[in-house]
Design a protein around this motif. Structure first.
Motif, mmCIF file in Angstrom:
data_model
loop_
_atom_site.group_PDB
_atom_site.id
_atom_site.type_symbol
_atom_site.label_atom_id
_atom_site.label_comp_id
_atom_site.label_asym_id
_atom_site.label_seq_id
_atom_site.Cartn_x
_atom_site.Cartn_y
_atom_site.Cartn_z
ATOM 1 N N GLU A 47 -25.113 8.453 11.622
ATOM 2 C CA GLU A 47 -25.735 7.268 12.213
ATOM 3 C C GLU A 47 -27.253 7.387 12.118
ATOM 4 O O GLU A 47 -27.797 8.485 12.035
ATOM 5 C CB GLU A 47 -25.326 7.127 13.685
ATOM 6 N N GLN A 49 -29.229 6.482 14.564
ATOM 7 C CA GLN A 49 -29.719 6.430 15.944
ATOM 8 C C GLN A 49 -30.423 7.743 16.280
ATOM 9 O O GLN A 49 -30.051 8.458 17.204
ATOM 10 C CB GLN A 49 -28.573 6.157 16.901
ATOM 11 N N ARG A 63 -26.804 9.193 19.256
ATOM 12 C CA ARG A 63 -25.383 8.823 19.182
ATOM 13 C C ARG A 63 -24.487 10.019 19.524
ATOM 14 O O ARG A 63 -23.642 9.946 20.397
ATOM 15 C CB ARG A 63 -25.072 8.316 17.774
ATOM 16 N N CYS A 64 -24.696 11.146 18.827
ATOM 17 C CA CYS A 64 -23.857 12.316 19.098
ATOM 18 C C CYS A 64 -24.534 13.302 20.060
ATOM 19 O O CYS A 64 -23.968 14.344 20.369
ATOM 20 C CB CYS A 64 -23.459 13.019 17.794
#
Length: 115
Positions: A47, A49, A63-64
């Protein structure tokens, strides 16, 4: 070949190699500038992000929720272990920030006559 790295070597590799330059130029992770922030494709969740904080030289995926220093990034992108990641970083010709020792030497010399 060394089995251990000094804490100074590891400190320099984690803090003096600009993480954005490592991402963009040496690991060639897809990256872009969005909303004034350097973003890159997270090697864990894929991602965008993400963000890089140049003040503390860390990257983060929101995100993670993974934080990356330079060694972590090399491990994630190249799929290698800690030792191989450190050896890879040591081979790069990246302009590094001034080391603490060099800065102390400059400061100590201020106001002293030149030889």
């Amino acid at each position: 070949m060394k089995n251990r790295f000094s804490s100074r070597e590891l400190f320099d590799l984690r803090n003096n190699i600009p993480v954005d330059m490592l991402i963009r130029d040496h690991l060639q992770i897809p990256s872009k500038i969005r909303d004034g922030f350097f973003r890159f494709l997270c090697p864990i969740c894929n991602e965008f992000q993400t963000s890089v904080n140049p003040k503390i030289n860390l990257a983060r995926c929101f995100r993670c929720e993974k934080n990356f220093n330079t060694i972590d990034l090399v491990m994630a992108v190249r799929g290698c272990g800690f030792k191989d990641s450190v050896l890879f970083l040591k081979t790069l010709n990246i302009p590094q920030k001034v080391s603490a020792e060099a800065l102390e030497a400059v400061v100590a010399g201020i106001g002293r006559p030149m030889p």
